[in-house]
Design a protein around this motif. Structure first.
Motif, PDB file in Angstrom:
ATOM      1  N   TYR A  71      -4.202  11.694   1.950  1.00  0.00           N
ATOM      2  CA  TYR A  71      -4.752  12.056   3.254  1.00  0.00           C
ATOM      3  C   TYR A  71      -4.807  10.822   4.153  1.00  0.00           C
ATOM      4  O   TYR A  71      -4.793   9.682   3.689  1.00  0.00           O
ATOM      5  CB  TYR A  71      -6.168  12.631   3.104  1.00  0.00           C
ATOM      6  CG  TYR A  71      -7.158  11.691   2.446  1.00  0.00           C
ATOM      7  CD1 TYR A  71      -7.798  10.694   3.179  1.00  0.00           C
ATOM      8  CD2 TYR A  71      -7.440  11.800   1.083  1.00  0.00           C
ATOM      9  CE1 TYR A  71      -8.699   9.819   2.568  1.00  0.00           C
ATOM     10  CE2 TYR A  71      -8.338  10.939   0.477  1.00  0.00           C
ATOM     11  CZ  TYR A  71      -8.963   9.949   1.230  1.00  0.00           C
ATOM     12  OH  TYR A  71      -9.841   9.088   0.629  1.00  0.00           O
ATOM     13  N   ALA A  72      -4.850  11.091   5.462  1.00  0.00           N
ATOM     14  CA  ALA A  72      -5.090  10.025   6.430  1.00  0.00           C
ATOM     15  C   ALA A  72      -6.593   9.899   6.612  1.00  0.00           C
ATOM     16  O   ALA A  72      -7.307  10.898   6.637  1.00  0.00           O
ATOM     17  CB  ALA A  72      -4.423  10.358   7.762  1.00  0.00           C
ATOM     18  N   VAL A 162       0.024   8.601   1.618  1.00  0.00           N
ATOM     19  CA  VAL A 162      -0.370   8.047   2.907  1.00  0.00           C
ATOM     20  C   VAL A 162      -0.984   6.672   2.663  1.00  0.00           C
ATOM     21  O   VAL A 162      -1.917   6.540   1.872  1.00  0.00           O
ATOM     22  CB  VAL A 162      -1.393   8.953   3.617  1.00  0.00           C
ATOM     23  CG1 VAL A 162      -1.799   8.340   4.958  1.00  0.00           C
ATOM     24  CG2 VAL A 162      -0.814  10.346   3.829  1.00  0.00           C
ATOM     25  N   VAL A 163      -0.419   5.663   3.315  1.00  0.00           N
ATOM     26  CA  VAL A 163      -0.955   4.306   3.225  1.00  0.00           C
ATOM     27  C   VAL A 163      -1.784   4.062   4.492  1.00  0.00           C
ATOM     28  O   VAL A 163      -1.244   4.002   5.595  1.00  0.00           O
ATOM     29  CB  VAL A 163       0.170   3.265   3.103  1.00  0.00           C
ATOM     30  CG1 VAL A 163      -0.399   1.842   3.100  1.00  0.00           C
ATOM     31  CG2 VAL A 163       0.976   3.507   1.819  1.00  0.00           C
ATOM     32  N   ASN A 164      -3.100   3.977   4.319  1.00  0.00           N
ATOM     33  CA  ASN A 164      -4.011   3.754   5.445  1.00  0.00           C
ATOM     34  C   ASN A 164      -4.182   2.259   5.662  1.00  0.00           C
ATOM     35  O   ASN A 164      -4.570   1.532   4.742  1.00  0.00           O
ATOM     36  CB  ASN A 164      -5.362   4.412   5.161  1.00  0.00           C
ATOM     37  CG  ASN A 164      -5.241   5.929   5.038  1.00  0.00           C
ATOM     38  OD1 ASN A 164      -4.847   6.608   5.973  1.00  0.00           O
ATOM     39  ND2 ASN A 164      -5.578   6.457   3.868  1.00  0.00           N
ATOM     40  N   LEU A 165      -3.886   1.809   6.868  1.00  0.00           N
ATOM     41  CA  LEU A 165      -3.875   0.378   7.179  1.00  0.00           C
ATOM     42  C   LEU A 165      -5.061  -0.038   8.028  1.00  0.00           C
ATOM     43  O   LEU A 165      -5.557   0.738   8.851  1.00  0.00           O
ATOM     44  CB  LEU A 165      -2.589   0.020   7.928  1.00  0.00           C
ATOM     45  CG  LEU A 165      -1.264   0.304   7.218  1.00  0.00           C
ATOM     46  CD1 LEU A 165      -0.100  -0.038   8.138  1.00  0.00           C
ATOM     47  CD2 LEU A 165      -1.165  -0.482   5.917  1.00  0.00           C
ATOM     48  N   GLN A 174      -3.335   2.240  11.481  1.00  0.00           N
ATOM     49  CA  GLN A 174      -2.476   3.415  11.472  1.00  0.00           C
ATOM     50  C   GLN A 174      -2.408   3.924  10.044  1.00  0.00           C
ATOM     51  O   GLN A 174      -2.693   3.182   9.095  1.00  0.00           O
ATOM     52  CB  GLN A 174      -1.078   3.055  11.996  1.00  0.00           C
ATOM     53  CG  GLN A 174      -0.022   4.133  11.908  1.00  0.00           C
ATOM     54  CD  GLN A 174      -0.344   5.404  12.675  1.00  0.00           C
ATOM     55  OE1 GLN A 174      -1.047   6.265  12.155  1.00  0.00           O
ATOM     56  NE2 GLN A 174       0.145   5.544  13.881  1.00  0.00           N
ATOM     57  N   SER A 175      -2.049   5.174   9.888  1.00  0.00           N
ATOM     58  CA  SER A 175      -1.786   5.747   8.568  1.00  0.00           C
ATOM     59  C   SER A 175      -0.297   6.047   8.494  1.00  0.00           C
ATOM     60  O   SER A 175       0.242   6.765   9.349  1.00  0.00           O
ATOM     61  CB  SER A 175      -2.606   7.024   8.350  1.00  0.00           C
ATOM     62  OG  SER A 175      -3.989   6.724   8.343  1.00  0.00           O
ATOM     63  N   GLN A 176       0.351   5.510   7.488  1.00  0.00           N
ATOM     64  CA  GLN A 176       1.804   5.618   7.361  1.00  0.00           C
ATOM     65  C   GLN A 176       2.179   6.475   6.161  1.00  0.00           C
ATOM     66  O   GLN A 176       1.620   6.301   5.072  1.00  0.00           O
ATOM     67  CB  GLN A 176       2.429   4.230   7.191  1.00  0.00           C
ATOM     68  CG  GLN A 176       2.240   3.303   8.373  1.00  0.00           C
ATOM     69  CD  GLN A 176       3.000   3.768   9.598  1.00  0.00           C
ATOM     70  OE1 GLN A 176       2.400   3.916  10.663  1.00  0.00           O
ATOM     71  NE2 GLN A 176       4.281   4.003   9.475  1.00  0.00           N
ATOM     72  N   LEU A 177       3.134   7.374   6.368  1.00  0.00           N
ATOM     73  CA  LEU A 177       3.690   8.156   5.271  1.00  0.00           C
ATOM     74  C   LEU A 177       4.735   7.283   4.576  1.00  0.00           C
ATOM     75  O   LEU A 177       5.698   6.835   5.202  1.00  0.00           O
ATOM     76  CB  LEU A 177       4.324   9.428   5.828  1.00  0.00           C
ATOM     77  CG  LEU A 177       4.516  10.600   4.872  1.00  0.00           C
ATOM     78  CD1 LEU A 177       3.189  11.035   4.281  1.00  0.00           C
ATOM     79  CD2 LEU A 177       5.184  11.757   5.598  1.00  0.00           C
ATOM     80  N   VAL A 178       4.516   7.007   3.300  1.00  0.00           N
ATOM     81  CA  VAL A 178       5.363   6.077   2.555  1.00  0.00           C
ATOM     82  C   VAL A 178       5.772   6.740   1.246  1.00  0.00           C
ATOM     83  O   VAL A 178       4.947   7.359   0.571  1.00  0.00           O
ATOM     84  CB  VAL A 178       4.619   4.754   2.255  1.00  0.00           C
ATOM     85  CG1 VAL A 178       5.516   3.797   1.470  1.00  0.00           C
ATOM     86  CG2 VAL A 178       4.151   4.100   3.543  1.00  0.00           C
ATOM     87  N   GLY A 179       7.039   6.614   0.887  1.00  0.00           N
ATOM     88  CA  GLY A 179       7.487   7.237  -0.348  1.00  0.00           C
ATOM     89  C   GLY A 179       8.617   6.472  -1.003  1.00  0.00           C
ATOM     90  O   GLY A 179       9.206   5.566  -0.408  1.00  0.00           O
TER      91      GLY A 179
END
Length: 208
Positions: A71-72, A162-165, A174-179
């Motif tokens: 989640y963000a 989701v990587v929350n920065l 920002q929250s980034q979708l990372v895979g």
């Protein structure tokens, strides 16, 4: 054995408290790249898309990973649910994997920009009154959802989070979708054999 260990570690996602540098990926303004900093060196690159529309990062700046989740954290146009989080839509994960697997096909315009807008639509980041809402909805309804449609929107074989920065002062960035693709079972078997071999060598040396 060391080579197998390295191969098994290349797909691991960032973890909390990691430092990363955010940049535009390959010059594409709507597809971003996360560069992980390990022991002062810059290595491991991840392709990303933004989850939220009203949170930002500065190109080339360093950020801290606050959390890696499904989640963000609170933010974005859609805001958080009653638990204080904004769960990611499985269709966004499917779209992310489909894009990086090359299943969406080549288009004459900026495919990455279209995927980004469709993800924002799926994540509720467009209000119905916003400029761009109709386009983003149309991209999902009439284009991406019909290209490689799967009733369950499977992204099997990929780990996507989701990587929350946070910025270095602790503020929300920002929250980034990372895979990344997960190694095939055969690769994991080879990794296990390598580890067993290393253990055997260690025991042999101890006995000597």
């Amino acid at each position: 054995g060391l080579l197998l260990l390295f191969a098994g570690n290349t797909w691991a996602l960032p973890i909390a408290n990691d430092k990363v540098i955010m940049t535009h990926g390959n010059g594409i303004t709507e597809h971003y790249q996360m560069e992980l900093i390990i022991d002062g060196s810059n290595n491991k690159f991840y392709n990303t898309f933004c989850v939220e529309r009203n949170e930002y990062f500065h190109n080339g700046s360093t950020y801290t990973v606050d959390s890696v989740t499904n989640y963000a954290d609170a933010g974005g146009v859609s805001g958080a649910n009653s638990s204080g989080v904004d769960p990611i839509d499985n269709r966004s994960l499917w779209l992310y994997a489909s894009y990086f697997k090359g299943l969406l096909g080549a288009r004459s315009y900026n495919l990455a920009f279209e995927v980004q807008k469709a993800i924002w639509y799926l994540e509720g980041e467009f209000l119905t009154t916003d400029n761009g809402y109709a386009e983003a909805k149309g991209l999902w309804d009439n284009t991406f959802d019909k290209v490689v449609h799967d009733a369950v929107y499977s992204f099997t074989g990929w780990e996507i989070q989701v990587v929350n920065l946070r910025d270095l002062s602790g503020g929300k960035a920002q929250s980034q979708l990372v895979g990344a693709p997960v190694p095939e079972p055969g690769t994991m078997v080879l990794l296990g054999i390598g580890l067993i071999g290393l253990a055997g060598i260690g025991r042999k040396k101890i006995k000597k």
